[in-house]
Design a protein around this motif. Structure first.
Motif, PDB file in Angstrom:
ATOM      1  N   PRO A 159       0.905  -1.168  -0.090  1.00 57.57           N
ATOM      2  CA  PRO A 159       0.052   0.097   0.046  1.00 57.57           C
ATOM      3  C   PRO A 159       0.782   1.092  -0.049  1.00 57.57           C
ATOM      4  N   ARG A 160       0.483   2.279  -0.877  1.00 54.90           N
ATOM      5  CA  ARG A 160       1.243   3.385  -1.113  1.00 54.90           C
ATOM      6  C   ARG A 160       1.388   4.108   0.399  1.00 54.90           C
ATOM      7  N   CYS A 161       2.446   4.728   0.753  1.00 56.17           N
ATOM      8  CA  CYS A 161       2.688   5.503   1.831  1.00 56.17           C
ATOM      9  C   CYS A 161       3.395   6.917   1.500  1.00 56.17           C
ATOM     10  N   SER A 162       3.342   7.728   2.579  1.00 54.57           N
ATOM     11  CA  SER A 162       4.180   8.803   2.457  1.00 54.57           C
ATOM     12  C   SER A 162       4.650   9.350   3.852  1.00 54.57           C
ATOM     13  N   ALA A 163       6.035   9.603   3.735  1.00 57.35           N
ATOM     14  CA  ALA A 163       6.626  10.323   4.998  1.00 57.35           C
ATOM     15  C   ALA A 163       6.914  11.829   4.742  1.00 57.35           C
ATOM     16  N   SER A 164       6.508  12.591   5.641  1.00 56.04           N
ATOM     17  CA  SER A 164       6.626  14.028   5.820  1.00 56.04           C
ATOM     18  C   SER A 164       7.345  14.276   7.018  1.00 56.04           C
ATOM     19  N   PHE A 165       8.330  15.451   6.934  1.00 54.65           N
ATOM     20  CA  PHE A 165       9.158  15.740   8.065  1.00 54.65           C
ATOM     21  C   PHE A 165       8.909  17.114   8.756  1.00 54.65           C
ATOM     22  N   SER A 166       7.733  17.649   8.557  1.00 56.12           N
ATOM     23  CA  SER A 166       7.064  18.797   9.233  1.00 56.12           C
ATOM     24  C   SER A 166       5.671  18.648   9.072  1.00 56.12           C
ATOM     25  N   VAL A 167       4.679  19.634   9.812  1.00 59.52           N
ATOM     26  CA  VAL A 167       3.387  19.360   9.795  1.00 59.52           C
ATOM     27  C   VAL A 167       2.982  20.190   8.410  1.00 59.52           C
ATOM     28  N   GLN A 168       3.682  21.077   8.223  1.00 65.91           N
ATOM     29  CA  GLN A 168       3.265  21.862   6.783  1.00 65.91           C
ATOM     30  C   GLN A 168       3.364  20.929   5.683  1.00 65.91           C
ATOM     31  N   GLN A 169       4.245  20.141   5.733  1.00 68.48           N
ATOM     32  CA  GLN A 169       4.602  19.284   4.406  1.00 68.48           C
ATOM     33  C   GLN A 169       3.459  18.167   4.598  1.00 68.48           C
TER      34      GLN A 169
ATOM     35  N   ASP B  68     -11.153  -3.444   1.875  1.00 70.17           N
ATOM     36  CA  ASP B  68     -12.079  -4.695   1.444  1.00 70.17           C
ATOM     37  C   ASP B  68     -11.161  -5.748   2.219  1.00 70.17           C
ATOM     38  N   SER B  69     -10.384  -5.449   2.922  1.00 73.40           N
ATOM     39  CA  SER B  69     -10.088  -6.690   3.896  1.00 73.40           C
ATOM     40  C   SER B  69      -9.688  -6.693   5.311  1.00 73.40           C
ATOM     41  N   VAL B  70     -10.680  -5.745   5.945  1.00 73.55           N
ATOM     42  CA  VAL B  70     -10.470  -5.158   7.266  1.00 73.55           C
ATOM     43  C   VAL B  70     -10.573  -6.569   8.112  1.00 73.55           C
ATOM     44  N   GLY B  71      -9.646  -6.499   8.920  1.00 68.34           N
ATOM     45  CA  GLY B  71      -9.468  -7.532   9.978  1.00 68.34           C
ATOM     46  C   GLY B  71      -8.937  -8.936   9.522  1.00 68.34           C
TER      47      GLY B  71
ATOM     48  N   SER C 250      -6.442  -8.538  -1.497  1.00 69.86           N
ATOM     49  CA  SER C 250      -7.585  -7.512  -1.736  1.00 69.86           C
ATOM     50  C   SER C 250      -7.988  -7.633  -3.019  1.00 69.86           C
ATOM     51  N   LYS C 251      -9.550  -7.485  -3.213  1.00 64.02           N
ATOM     52  CA  LYS C 251     -10.118  -7.794  -4.669  1.00 64.02           C
ATOM     53  C   LYS C 251      -9.766  -6.637  -5.436  1.00 64.02           C
ATOM     54  N   LYS C 252      -9.587  -5.217  -4.617  1.00 61.70           N
ATOM     55  CA  LYS C 252      -9.308  -4.015  -5.486  1.00 61.70           C
ATOM     56  C   LYS C 252      -7.790  -3.753  -5.746  1.00 61.70           C
ATOM     57  N   TYR C 253      -7.076  -4.098  -4.964  1.00 58.41           N
ATOM     58  CA  TYR C 253      -5.379  -4.119  -5.157  1.00 58.41           C
ATOM     59  C   TYR C 253      -4.723  -5.122  -5.365  1.00 58.41           C
TER      60      TYR C 253
END
Length: 312
Positions: A123-133, A189-192, A264-267
Motif C-alpha cells: 500500500p502506497r505511503c508518504s513520509a513528511s518531516f514537518s506538519v506543513q508538508q 475490502d480486507s478489514v480484520g 484485496s479484490k481491489k488492489y
C-alpha cells in the motif's frame, strides 16, 4: 564442522511479554541438533573491544560460534541487545540478522523503500518531516487512511483515521513525541483479515490467515480473533512467491521473516510488512508443521556455512 561441536550463545528475552514460551521452544529445537547452548540473560553479558573482541558472561570469557535472541524488547533492552549483537556480528559470529538488515526490519518506512526497489507490491505511503508538508501531502490520500509509526510491533502505533483532520492530529502527536509517522493507503475490502507467510532461509514454509471481526489490524488481541491454515488454499503458491520476493528485497540471506499480506479484490496481493521475530506457535499449531525444527535447522546451517568459509 559437525553440529555437536557448535556453540550457540542464547540470550533469553528480557521482556517476554508476547513470547513467554518462545525461548524454551527455540532452545528445544536447537538442542535436537546436538549443539551446545549457553543460555544467558542480558545483564550477565559484557564485551571488551580493543585489538580483538572479548566476550564475557559474569566476568568470565566465553567462546561461541553464534549469538541468538528471539522476540521484541523494550527500547533500552533492545538497544543493549543491538550493541552486543553488533559486536558479535563484527567479530565474525553468526547472528539472526546482520545489523543492517535488523535496522531495516525494525523500520516500516525502510521496509517500504526496499519493497519499492524490489518491485514488491505494498500500500502506497508518504513520509513528511514537518506538519506543513504533511498537510500538503494529504491531498494525495483518501479521507480514510492508515496512520502508522515507523517503529513498532504487534500493531502498536497503527491507527485507522476516518478523516484528514484526524490524520493531522495523529501526525502532530507523533511529531511532538519525537516519533516518525507515515500515512498509508487504507485497503478497505480486507478489514480484520491478513495472510501470514512464514519464510525461513528464503523459502516459504507455511501460510495462515489471521481473522478479527473487532480489530481492523487482525493482530490477535481481541476476543474474536482466530487463525486458520491456508496450506490447502489454491492461492498458496501465489502467497509463497510474493512472501519470498518480499524477503529477498530486504536481504537475500534472511534467516526468518513473518510476511503479512493483504489479499484485496481491489488492489490484489499487497505486502503490509515483514515481522523480524514472527510468532511461530500459532502457525505451528494450525498447520501441524514442525516450524520450530525448520527454523533451528536453518540457523545451524548458517553457522556451519560460516565456519566452513572461515576455514577456507
Amino acid at each position: 564442522m559437525l553440529s555437536e561441536n557448535l556453540i550457540i550463545l542464547y540470550m533469553k528475552n528480557p521482556d517476554p511479554i508476547f513470547y513467554e514460551m518462545m525461548d524454551d521452544l527455540v532452545i528445544q529445537s536447537l538442542k535436537k541438533e546436538n549443539v551446545k547452548i549457553i543460555v544467558t540473560d542480558l545483564e550477565e553479558l559484557s564485551v571488551i573491544i580493543g585489538e580483538q573482541f572479548i566476550f564475557l558472561r559474569n566476568g568470565e570469557q566465553i567462546q561461541f560460534d553464534a549469538f541468538l535472541c528471539y522476540g521484541y524488547m523494550a527500547p533500552k533492552h533492545y538497544l543493549d541487545y543491538m550493541y552486543f549483537n553488533f559486536a558479535a556480528f563484527t567479530a565474525g559470529k553468526i547472528t539472526l540478522y546482520s545489523p543492517q538488515t535488523e535496522n531495516i526490519l525494525q523500520n516500516k518506512l525502510l521496509q517500504y523503500a526496499k519493497f519499492s526497489e524490489g518491485q514488491v507490491p505494498f500500500p502506497r505511503c508518504s513520509a513528511s518531516f514537518s506538519v506543513q508538508q504533511f498537510k500538503k501531502n494529504l491531498s494525495q490520500f483518501e479521507n480514510k487512511a492508515i496512520m502508522k509509526e515507523v517503529v513498532g510491533y504487534e500493531g502498536t502505533g497503527v491507527k485507522l483515521s476516518s478523516n484528514k483532520i484526524q490524520s493531522t492530529e495523529i501526525f502532530c502527536k507523533s511529531f511532538w513525541n519525537g516519533e516518525q509517522s507515515i500515512i498509508q493507503d487504507f485497503v478497505g475490502d480486507s478489514v480484520g483479515r491478513s495472510i501470514r507467510v512464514l519464510v525461513i532461509g528464503g523459502n516459504a514454509v507455511s501460510v495462515t490467515e489471521f481473522q478479527d471481526n473487532i480489530d481492523f489490524k487482525s493482530n490477535g488481541y481481541s476476543d474474536d480473533f482466530k487463525i486458520e491454515s491456508k496450506m490447502d488454499s489454491i492461492k498458496k503458491e501465489e502467497y509463497f512467491r510474493l512472501a519470498e520476493k518480499a524477503c529477498l528485497a530486504i536481504d537475500p540471506n534472511l534467516t526468518i521473516g513473518g510476511v503479512d499480506i493483504i489479499d484485496s479484490k481491489k488492489y490484489g496481493l499487497v505486502v503490509l510488512e515483514i515481522n523480524q521475530w514472527p510468532e511461530i506457535t500459532f502457525s505451528e499449531d494450525v498447520t501441524k508443521l514442525p516450524l520450530f525444527d525448520i527454523f533451528g535447522k536453518e540457523f545451524i546451517r548458517k553457522i556451519q556455512h560460516n565456519n566452513n568459509k572461515v576455514k577456507v
